[in-house]
Design a protein around this motif. Structure first.
Motif, PDB file in Angstrom:
ATOM      1  N   TYR A   1      15.660 -31.408 -29.797  1.00  0.00           N
ATOM      2  CA  TYR A   1      16.613 -32.056 -30.704  1.00  0.00           C
ATOM      3  C   TYR A   1      18.041 -31.715 -30.294  1.00  0.00           C
ATOM      4  CZ  TYR A   1      19.188 -33.413 -34.833  1.00  0.00           C
ATOM      5  OH  TYR A   1      20.109 -33.990 -35.670  1.00  0.00           O
ATOM      6  N   LEU A   2      18.281 -30.438 -30.029  1.00  0.00           N
ATOM      7  CA  LEU A   2      19.617 -30.012 -29.608  1.00  0.00           C
ATOM      8  C   LEU A   2      20.011 -30.699 -28.302  1.00  0.00           C
ATOM      9  CD1 LEU A   2      22.127 -28.274 -29.955  1.00  0.00           C
ATOM     10  CD2 LEU A   2      20.893 -26.402 -28.817  1.00  0.00           C
ATOM     11  N   TYR A   3      19.081 -30.795 -27.372  1.00  0.00           N
ATOM     12  CA  TYR A   3      19.354 -31.443 -26.088  1.00  0.00           C
ATOM     13  C   TYR A   3      19.832 -32.876 -26.303  1.00  0.00           C
ATOM     14  CZ  TYR A   3      18.733 -33.260 -21.399  1.00  0.00           C
ATOM     15  OH  TYR A   3      18.944 -33.859 -20.182  1.00  0.00           O
ATOM     16  N   ARG A   4      19.178 -33.582 -27.221  1.00  0.00           N
ATOM     17  CA  ARG A   4      19.540 -34.985 -27.465  1.00  0.00           C
ATOM     18  C   ARG A   4      20.913 -35.120 -28.115  1.00  0.00           C
ATOM     19  NH1 ARG A   4      14.140 -35.126 -29.102  1.00  0.00           N
ATOM     20  NH2 ARG A   4      14.779 -35.206 -31.272  1.00  0.00           N
ATOM     21  N   GLN A   5      21.390 -34.068 -28.761  1.00  0.00           N
ATOM     22  CA  GLN A   5      22.710 -34.120 -29.395  1.00  0.00           C
ATOM     23  C   GLN A   5      23.845 -33.836 -28.399  1.00  0.00           C
ATOM     24  OE1 GLN A   5      22.522 -35.212 -32.579  1.00  0.00           O
ATOM     25  NE2 GLN A   5      20.354 -35.139 -32.080  1.00  0.00           N
ATOM     26  N   MET A   6      23.487 -33.250 -27.268  1.00  0.00           N
ATOM     27  CA  MET A   6      24.509 -32.814 -26.325  1.00  0.00           C
ATOM     28  C   MET A   6      24.875 -33.913 -25.337  1.00  0.00           C
ATOM     29  SD  MET A   6      23.618 -28.822 -25.633  1.00  0.00           S
ATOM     30  CE  MET A   6      21.932 -29.037 -25.120  1.00  0.00           C
ATOM     31  N   LYS A   7      26.051 -33.773 -24.767  1.00  0.00           N
ATOM     32  CA  LYS A   7      26.521 -34.643 -23.697  1.00  0.00           C
ATOM     33  C   LYS A   7      26.488 -33.842 -22.405  1.00  0.00           C
ATOM     34  CE  LYS A   7      29.579 -37.053 -26.906  1.00  0.00           C
ATOM     35  NZ  LYS A   7      28.818 -38.292 -26.996  1.00  0.00           N
ATOM     36  N   SER A   8      26.668 -34.547 -21.290  1.00  0.00           N
ATOM     37  CA  SER A   8      26.539 -33.902 -19.989  1.00  0.00           C
ATOM     38  C   SER A   8      27.768 -34.130 -19.129  1.00  0.00           C
ATOM     39  CB  SER A   8      25.334 -34.474 -19.223  1.00  0.00           C
ATOM     40  OG  SER A   8      24.129 -34.168 -19.854  1.00  0.00           O
ATOM     41  N   PHE A   9      28.036 -33.144 -18.286  1.00  0.00           N
ATOM     42  CA  PHE A   9      28.966 -33.382 -17.187  1.00  0.00           C
ATOM     43  C   PHE A   9      28.400 -32.766 -15.927  1.00  0.00           C
ATOM     44  CE2 PHE A   9      30.762 -29.396 -18.959  1.00  0.00           C
ATOM     45  CZ  PHE A   9      30.940 -28.618 -17.813  1.00  0.00           C
ATOM     46  N   LEU A  10      28.812 -33.339 -14.803  1.00  0.00           N
ATOM     47  CA  LEU A  10      28.441 -32.806 -13.500  1.00  0.00           C
ATOM     48  C   LEU A  10      29.658 -32.120 -12.910  1.00  0.00           C
ATOM     49  CD1 LEU A  10      26.523 -35.881 -12.021  1.00  0.00           C
ATOM     50  CD2 LEU A  10      25.599 -33.990 -13.363  1.00  0.00           C
ATOM     51  N   ARG A  11      29.438 -30.977 -12.276  1.00  0.00           N
ATOM     52  CA  ARG A  11      30.530 -30.263 -11.598  1.00  0.00           C
ATOM     53  C   ARG A  11      30.248 -30.316 -10.110  1.00  0.00           C
ATOM     54  NH1 ARG A  11      31.886 -24.323 -10.566  1.00  0.00           N
ATOM     55  NH2 ARG A  11      34.154 -24.284 -10.557  1.00  0.00           N
ATOM     56  N   CYS A  12      31.151 -30.963  -9.394  1.00  0.00           N
ATOM     57  CA  CYS A  12      30.972 -31.088  -7.951  1.00  0.00           C
ATOM     58  C   CYS A  12      31.032 -29.695  -7.315  1.00  0.00           C
ATOM     59  CB  CYS A  12      32.051 -31.993  -7.358  1.00  0.00           C
ATOM     60  SG  CYS A  12      31.928 -32.115  -5.562  1.00  0.00           S
ATOM     61  N   PRO A  13      30.001 -29.330  -6.535  1.00  0.00           N
ATOM     62  CA  PRO A  13      29.998 -27.999  -5.921  1.00  0.00           C
ATOM     63  C   PRO A  13      31.011 -27.850  -4.796  1.00  0.00           C
ATOM     64  CG  PRO A  13      28.073 -29.241  -5.214  1.00  0.00           C
ATOM     65  CD  PRO A  13      28.782 -30.083  -6.239  1.00  0.00           C
ATOM     66  N   VAL A  14      31.547 -28.968  -4.315  1.00  0.00           N
ATOM     67  CA  VAL A  14      32.491 -28.909  -3.195  1.00  0.00           C
ATOM     68  C   VAL A  14      33.939 -28.844  -3.696  1.00  0.00           C
ATOM     69  CG1 VAL A  14      33.349 -30.141  -1.155  1.00  0.00           C
ATOM     70  CG2 VAL A  14      30.889 -30.122  -1.682  1.00  0.00           C
ATOM     71  N   CYS A  15      34.360 -29.825  -4.501  1.00  0.00           N
ATOM     72  CA  CYS A  15      35.771 -29.896  -4.904  1.00  0.00           C
ATOM     73  C   CYS A  15      36.004 -29.453  -6.354  1.00  0.00           C
ATOM     74  CB  CYS A  15      36.308 -31.308  -4.702  1.00  0.00           C
ATOM     75  SG  CYS A  15      35.659 -32.502  -5.892  1.00  0.00           S
ATOM     76  N   LYS A  16      34.922 -29.170  -7.080  1.00  0.00           N
ATOM     77  CA  LYS A  16      34.975 -28.655  -8.467  1.00  0.00           C
ATOM     78  C   LYS A  16      35.438 -29.692  -9.493  1.00  0.00           C
ATOM     79  CE  LYS A  16      33.965 -24.759  -6.482  1.00  0.00           C
ATOM     80  NZ  LYS A  16      32.590 -24.636  -6.025  1.00  0.00           N
ATOM     81  N   ARG A  17      35.538 -30.971  -9.092  1.00  0.00           N
ATOM     82  CA  ARG A  17      35.829 -32.014 -10.097  1.00  0.00           C
ATOM     83  C   ARG A  17      34.719 -32.024 -11.143  1.00  0.00           C
ATOM     84  NH1 ARG A  17      37.803 -34.882  -5.665  1.00  0.00           N
ATOM     85  NH2 ARG A  17      39.842 -35.826  -6.004  1.00  0.00           N
TER      86      ARG A  17
ATOM     87  N   PHE B   1      27.069 -29.946 -23.219  1.00  0.00           N
ATOM     88  CA  PHE B   1      28.022 -29.487 -24.221  1.00  0.00           C
ATOM     89  C   PHE B   1      27.859 -30.291 -25.491  1.00  0.00           C
ATOM     90  CE2 PHE B   1      31.236 -32.875 -24.155  1.00  0.00           C
ATOM     91  CZ  PHE B   1      30.910 -33.536 -22.973  1.00  0.00           C
ATOM     92  N   ILE B   2      28.358 -29.725 -26.569  1.00  0.00           N
ATOM     93  CA  ILE B   2      28.293 -30.392 -27.865  1.00  0.00           C
ATOM     94  C   ILE B   2      29.623 -30.163 -28.566  1.00  0.00           C
ATOM     95  CG2 ILE B   2      27.209 -28.371 -28.957  1.00  0.00           C
ATOM     96  CD1 ILE B   2      25.654 -30.348 -30.760  1.00  0.00           C
ATOM     97  N   GLY B   3      30.124 -31.182 -29.244  1.00  0.00           N
ATOM     98  CA  GLY B   3      31.370 -31.061 -29.973  1.00  0.00           C
ATOM     99  C   GLY B   3      31.195 -30.141 -31.172  1.00  0.00           C
ATOM    100  N   ASP B   4      32.265 -29.510 -31.559  1.00  0.00           N
ATOM    101  CA  ASP B   4      32.206 -28.563 -32.675  1.00  0.00           C
ATOM    102  C   ASP B   4      31.798 -29.255 -33.972  1.00  0.00           C
ATOM    103  OD1 ASP B   4      32.634 -25.857 -33.628  1.00  0.00           O
ATOM    104  OD2 ASP B   4      34.276 -26.734 -34.781  1.00  0.00           O
ATOM    105  N   THR B   5      32.263 -30.478 -34.188  1.00  0.00           N
ATOM    106  CA  THR B   5      31.904 -31.205 -35.409  1.00  0.00           C
ATOM    107  C   THR B   5      30.400 -31.492 -35.446  1.00  0.00           C
ATOM    108  OG1 THR B   5      34.084 -32.232 -35.459  1.00  0.00           O
ATOM    109  CG2 THR B   5      32.357 -33.283 -36.755  1.00  0.00           C
ATOM    110  N   ALA B   6      29.846 -31.921 -34.318  1.00  0.00           N
ATOM    111  CA  ALA B   6      28.406 -32.184 -34.259  1.00  0.00           C
ATOM    112  C   ALA B   6      27.618 -30.887 -34.416  1.00  0.00           C
ATOM    113  CB  ALA B   6      28.046 -32.870 -32.944  1.00  0.00           C
TER     114      ALA B   6
END
Ligand SMILES: [Zn+2]
Length: 77
Positions: A42-58, A25-30
Motif C-alpha cells: 500500500y505504501l509503495y503505491r502511494q509513493m512516487k519515483s525518481f531515477l538518479r543517473c549514476p554518471v552525471c547525478k541528474r 518518495f512520498i509527500g508530507d501531506t500524503a
C-alpha cells in the motif's frame, strides 16, 4: 525493459526490481494521512519515483507516474 536516455547519454532503466538507481518518495501531506502499521505494498503505491543517473547525478522525477515524461533536475555542484 522501459528506459530513458539521460542527457549525458547514460541509459536509465526503470523496470528492474529492485532498481539500484530508483528512489521512492512520498509527500508530507500524503504521508500524514497514514497511521499505524502500514502494508508495504500500500505504501509503495502511494509513493512516487525518481531515477538518479549514476554518471552525471541528474534526477529524473516521475511526478505523474511512469506513463508520463519525467522532470529533469540537474545538480549545480
Ligand atoms: Zn546522466
Amino acid at each position: 525493459m522501459p528506459a530513458i536516455r539521460c542527457k549525458c547519454g547514460e541509459i536509465l532503466r526503470y523496470g528492474e526490481i529492485p532498481n539500484p538507481i530508483e528512489w521512492l518518495f512520498i509527500g508530507d501531506t500524503a504521508y500524514d494521512t497514514l497511521s499505524g502499521a502500514i502494508d508495504a505494498e500500500y505504501l509503495y503505491r502511494q509513493m512516487k519515483s525518481f531515477l538518479r543517473c549514476p554518471v552525471c547525478k541528474r534526477l529524473w522525477v516521475f511526478w505523474d507516474g511512469f506513463d508520463n515524461d519525467p522532470s529533469e533536475y540537474t545538480p549545480q555542484t
